[in-house]
Design a protein around this motif. Structure first.
Motif, PDB file in Angstrom:
ATOM      1  N   GLY A 358       0.645  -1.248   0.073  1.00  0.00           N
ATOM      2  CA  GLY A 358       0.009  -0.114  -0.041  1.00  0.00           C
ATOM      3  C   GLY A 358       0.809   1.186   0.029  1.00  0.00           C
ATOM      4  N   SER A 359       1.311   1.900  -1.208  1.00  0.00           N
ATOM      5  CA  SER A 359       2.335   2.776  -1.229  1.00  0.00           C
ATOM      6  C   SER A 359       1.783   4.063  -0.945  1.00  0.00           C
ATOM      7  CB  SER A 359       3.040   2.738  -2.665  1.00  0.00           C
ATOM      8  OG  SER A 359       2.208   2.767  -3.667  1.00  0.00           O
ATOM      9  N   ALA A 360       0.353   4.381  -0.754  1.00  0.00           N
ATOM     10  CA  ALA A 360       0.116   5.724  -0.372  1.00  0.00           C
ATOM     11  C   ALA A 360      -0.277   5.780   1.123  1.00  0.00           C
ATOM     12  CB  ALA A 360      -1.521   5.826  -0.930  1.00  0.00           C
ATOM     13  N   LEU A 361      -0.028   4.698   1.955  1.00  0.00           N
ATOM     14  CA  LEU A 361      -0.299   4.976   3.142  1.00  0.00           C
ATOM     15  C   LEU A 361       0.584   5.589   4.052  1.00  0.00           C
ATOM     16  CD1 LEU A 361      -2.423   3.380   4.793  1.00  0.00           C
ATOM     17  CD2 LEU A 361      -0.822   1.462   5.409  1.00  0.00           C
ATOM     18  N   THR A 362       0.562   6.741   4.744  1.00  0.00           N
ATOM     19  CA  THR A 362       1.436   7.445   5.452  1.00  0.00           C
ATOM     20  C   THR A 362       1.634   7.228   6.900  1.00  0.00           C
ATOM     21  OG1 THR A 362       0.043   9.335   5.419  1.00  0.00           O
ATOM     22  CG2 THR A 362       1.554   9.383   3.635  1.00  0.00           C
ATOM     23  N   SER A 363       0.302   6.909   7.612  1.00  0.00           N
ATOM     24  CA  SER A 363       0.603   6.776   9.055  1.00  0.00           C
ATOM     25  C   SER A 363      -0.563   5.669   9.388  1.00  0.00           C
ATOM     26  CB  SER A 363       0.362   7.891   9.816  1.00  0.00           C
ATOM     27  OG  SER A 363      -1.218   8.407   9.541  1.00  0.00           O
ATOM     28  N   VAL A 364      -0.244   4.632  10.293  1.00  0.00           N
ATOM     29  CA  VAL A 364      -1.099   3.764  10.955  1.00  0.00           C
ATOM     30  C   VAL A 364      -1.136   3.912  12.468  1.00  0.00           C
ATOM     31  CG1 VAL A 364      -1.021   1.361  11.248  1.00  0.00           C
ATOM     32  CG2 VAL A 364      -0.286   2.197   9.121  1.00  0.00           C
ATOM     33  N   ASN A 409       9.180   7.378  12.712  1.00  0.00           N
ATOM     34  CA  ASN A 409       8.669   7.168  13.928  1.00  0.00           C
ATOM     35  C   ASN A 409       7.707   6.348  14.449  1.00  0.00           C
ATOM     36  OD1 ASN A 409       9.789  10.218  14.122  1.00  0.00           O
ATOM     37  ND2 ASN A 409       8.109  10.635  12.658  1.00  0.00           N
ATOM     38  N   ILE A 410       8.318   5.478  15.202  1.00  0.00           N
ATOM     39  CA  ILE A 410       7.329   4.522  15.985  1.00  0.00           C
ATOM     40  C   ILE A 410       7.086   5.099  17.275  1.00  0.00           C
ATOM     41  CG2 ILE A 410       6.984   2.293  16.790  1.00  0.00           C
ATOM     42  CD1 ILE A 410       9.035   1.269  14.746  1.00  0.00           C
ATOM     43  N   THR A 411       5.800   5.225  17.688  1.00  0.00           N
ATOM     44  CA  THR A 411       5.226   5.823  19.071  1.00  0.00           C
ATOM     45  C   THR A 411       4.746   4.413  19.784  1.00  0.00           C
ATOM     46  OG1 THR A 411       4.991   7.748  18.197  1.00  0.00           O
ATOM     47  CG2 THR A 411       3.831   7.296  20.416  1.00  0.00           C
ATOM     48  N   TYR A 412       5.307   3.995  20.701  1.00  0.00           N
ATOM     49  CA  TYR A 412       4.908   2.639  21.417  1.00  0.00           C
ATOM     50  C   TYR A 412       4.338   3.176  23.014  1.00  0.00           C
ATOM     51  CZ  TYR A 412       4.968  -1.619  24.192  1.00  0.00           C
ATOM     52  OH  TYR A 412       4.635  -2.594  24.913  1.00  0.00           O
ATOM     53  N   GLN A 413       3.110   2.890  23.027  1.00  0.00           N
ATOM     54  CA  GLN A 413       1.995   3.234  24.383  1.00  0.00           C
ATOM     55  C   GLN A 413       2.661   2.666  25.670  1.00  0.00           C
ATOM     56  OE1 GLN A 413      -1.629   3.136  22.277  1.00  0.00           O
ATOM     57  NE2 GLN A 413      -1.450   5.299  22.059  1.00  0.00           N
ATOM     58  N   TYR A 435      15.121   4.217  12.415  1.00  0.00           N
ATOM     59  CA  TYR A 435      13.664   4.974  12.956  1.00  0.00           C
ATOM     60  C   TYR A 435      13.939   5.181  14.521  1.00  0.00           C
ATOM     61  CZ  TYR A 435      13.005   0.093  13.840  1.00  0.00           C
ATOM     62  OH  TYR A 435      13.456  -1.213  14.482  1.00  0.00           O
ATOM     63  N   THR A 436      13.185   5.789  15.203  1.00  0.00           N
ATOM     64  CA  THR A 436      13.267   5.953  17.004  1.00  0.00           C
ATOM     65  C   THR A 436      11.709   5.626  17.222  1.00  0.00           C
ATOM     66  OG1 THR A 436      14.604   7.845  16.491  1.00  0.00           O
ATOM     67  CG2 THR A 436      13.448   7.595  18.479  1.00  0.00           C
ATOM     68  N   VAL A 437      11.832   4.602  18.396  1.00  0.00           N
ATOM     69  CA  VAL A 437      10.841   4.162  19.026  1.00  0.00           C
ATOM     70  C   VAL A 437      10.671   5.145  20.198  1.00  0.00           C
ATOM     71  CG1 VAL A 437       9.518   2.270  20.178  1.00  0.00           C
ATOM     72  CG2 VAL A 437      11.296   1.869  18.108  1.00  0.00           C
ATOM     73  N   THR A 438       9.629   5.884  20.258  1.00  0.00           N
ATOM     74  CA  THR A 438       9.356   6.763  21.371  1.00  0.00           C
ATOM     75  C   THR A 438       8.345   6.135  22.391  1.00  0.00           C
ATOM     76  OG1 THR A 438       9.625   8.697  20.189  1.00  0.00           O
ATOM     77  CG2 THR A 438       8.603   9.046  22.145  1.00  0.00           C
TER      78      THR A 438
END
Ligand SMILES: [Zn+2]
Ligand SMILES: [Zn+2]
Ligand SMILES: [Zn+2]
Length: 453
Positions: A358-364, A409-413, A435-438
């Motif tokens: 899915g080459s248009a996907l920007t955020s998940v 950016n990976i944001t981990y909760q 990337y950075t996992v925050t």
């Protein structure tokens, strides 16, 4: 005689004093003060603002707001007083030189100029520096006689539509050959049997082959139906059409568009395999499984259309070419391309291959309740930059984010320790940038560098 002579001298001296006084009285306000008189317009960014000015006139000034006062000049220095309730208060000081009045008012420097005192650039002979494209504005440059140049942007260019039409149940459109966007979207205009523009049949396709299977029918082949556009009916002979059989449309090389109704639950192995001209697929919201190689070698696919994103996220894809997105790259929800996905709360696992390619996907956003991220789920999502991962995830499967080449950016909760404890299968993040996992208490880099808050 002496007295008379002396008296005459006095008269001459007095007369001279009188003449000098008279000359000074006329010359001072008219001559000396006069060189500063005039209207000084606010001047910034190479433009005059006629609504803001100081009009200087023999030691007195007025402005556009009807305010007034006096000013004093000493050399290049000027001090401006404002008349407030009859008394003069110091308003500003600055310089007045060569028709340019520069004032410091409340800490800000303002420039005022007499017309003609400053050179106003006139840009001419605009030449294109970078031509406009449909997805990027170009620029052009103009030149003033003084040598100064100025660059400004050009309007976007028109899209360049491909000849063939894309379509779903409601509308048709064209794909821009430059940017890949769907353009010229319009509702179908059905004549007798077909949309006069895109050719979509007004009715569901008749003549397809069916085989009865329990309480429904399986589509088994093209039968006497003719392409290039096939709309599979939701019902046949009073029963729902529930699946597309194995190899049902295998190697139907005239097929360009297929619409699968909501009644269909499964799509069989190689159902559309080697349909080399197929460009558009509409998948109904009832589909829960797609068999191996169902869309293999459908290399001309450009769009997949759905009406329910949650339903798409629940499909079991047998392997990568079971998903039409592998070749199409563009998923459209109700005609609008899906670029940001937030998994709904009822989704507990991200299915294998769900957005692969899915080459248009920007955020998940993978929220709470999700415990695993599927094999190849986001592989080659080449525009994906941001992912949010909920705390319940315990497993990230093989190649989940493989070839997400701009993932930053990976944001981990959860915490750093919880992130490190997640089971991650091989190649899950291969060929991504660093990337950075925050996490809630620190960050982890792709290569494992931990920084705690
Ligand atoms: Zn100029
Ligand atoms: Zn375009
Ligand atoms: Zn149409």
């Amino acid at each position: 005689m002496l007295w008379v002579k002396g008296h005459k001298k006095l008269v001459i001296i007095l007369s001279l004093v009188l003449v000098v006084a008279l000359v000074l009285a006329i010359a001072l306000p008219v001559g000396l003060a006069n060189k500063d008189n005039g209207t000084y317009y606010a001047y910034s960014f190479e433009q005059f603002n006629e609504n803001e000015y100081y009009k200087l006139d023999g030691g007195k000034w007025t402005n556009a707001s009807g305010e007034k006062g006096t000013y004093e000049i000493s050399g290049d220095k000027i001090t401006i007083y404002q008349e407030i309730f009859g008394s003069n208060m110091k308003l500003a000081s600055g310089t007045l030189k060569d028709g340019i009045l520069t004032l410091s008012i409340g800490g800000a420097e303002m420039k005022y100029a007499m017309k003609g005192a400053v050179h106003v650039h006139e840009y001419e002979e605009w030449t294109v520096v970078t031509p406009s494209m449909c997805m990027r504005q170009g620029t052009e440059q103009g030149k003033c006689k003084c040598g100064e140049t100025k660059t400004r942007s050009l309007p976007l260019a028109e899209h360049k539509p491909k000849n063939e039409w894309g379509m779903d149940e409601e509308q048709h459109w064209q794909i821009c050959s430059v940017c890949g966007q769907a353009i010229n979207k319009k509702a179908h205009t059905f004549g007798e049997d077909f949309c006069s523009l895109c050719g979509l049949p007004a009715k569901e396709t008749t003549g397809l082959e069916f085989r009865e299977d329990g309480d429904g029918y399986i589509v088994t082949g093209l039968g006497s139906a003719t392409g290039p556009i096939i709309r599979i009916p939701a019902q046949y002979d009073g029963l729902p059409v529930t699946s597309i059989g194995n190899k049902a449309f295998y190697n139907c090389d005239g097929l360009t568009s297929i619409t699968i109704p909501d009644s269909v639950i499964s799509i069989g192995e190689e159902a559309f395999s080697s349909c080399g001209k197929l460009t558009s697929v509409t998948i109904g919201s009832g589909v829960t499984s797609i068999g191996e190689r169902a869309f293999r070698d459908c290399s001309n696919l450009t769009s997949v259309h759905i009406t329910d994103l949650s339903a798409w996220c629940r499909i079991d894809f047998a392997e990568c070419s079971a998903s039409p997105l592998l070749y199409a790259h563009h998923l459209f929800l109700d005609g609008t391309e899906v670029t940001k996905v937030t998994f709904s709360a009822d989704i507990t696992e991200i299915k294998d291959y769900v957005f692969r390619g899915g080459s248009a996907l920007t955020s998940v956003v993978i929220g709470q309740n999700v415990t695993s991220i599927g094999n190849n789920a986001f592989r080659r999502c080449s525009a994906l930059t941001d992912v949010i991962i909920g705390r319940d995830v315990t497993l990230i499967k093989e190649e989940a984010f493989y070839e997400c080449s701009v993932l930053k950016n990976i944001t981990y909760q959860g915490t750093v320790d919880e992130w490190l404890a997640i089971e991650k299968e091989k190649k899950w993040d291969r060929d991504t940038v660093n990337y950075t996992v925050t996490c809630t208490d620190g960050t982890v880099s792709k290569y494992g560098t931990v920084t705690r808050k």
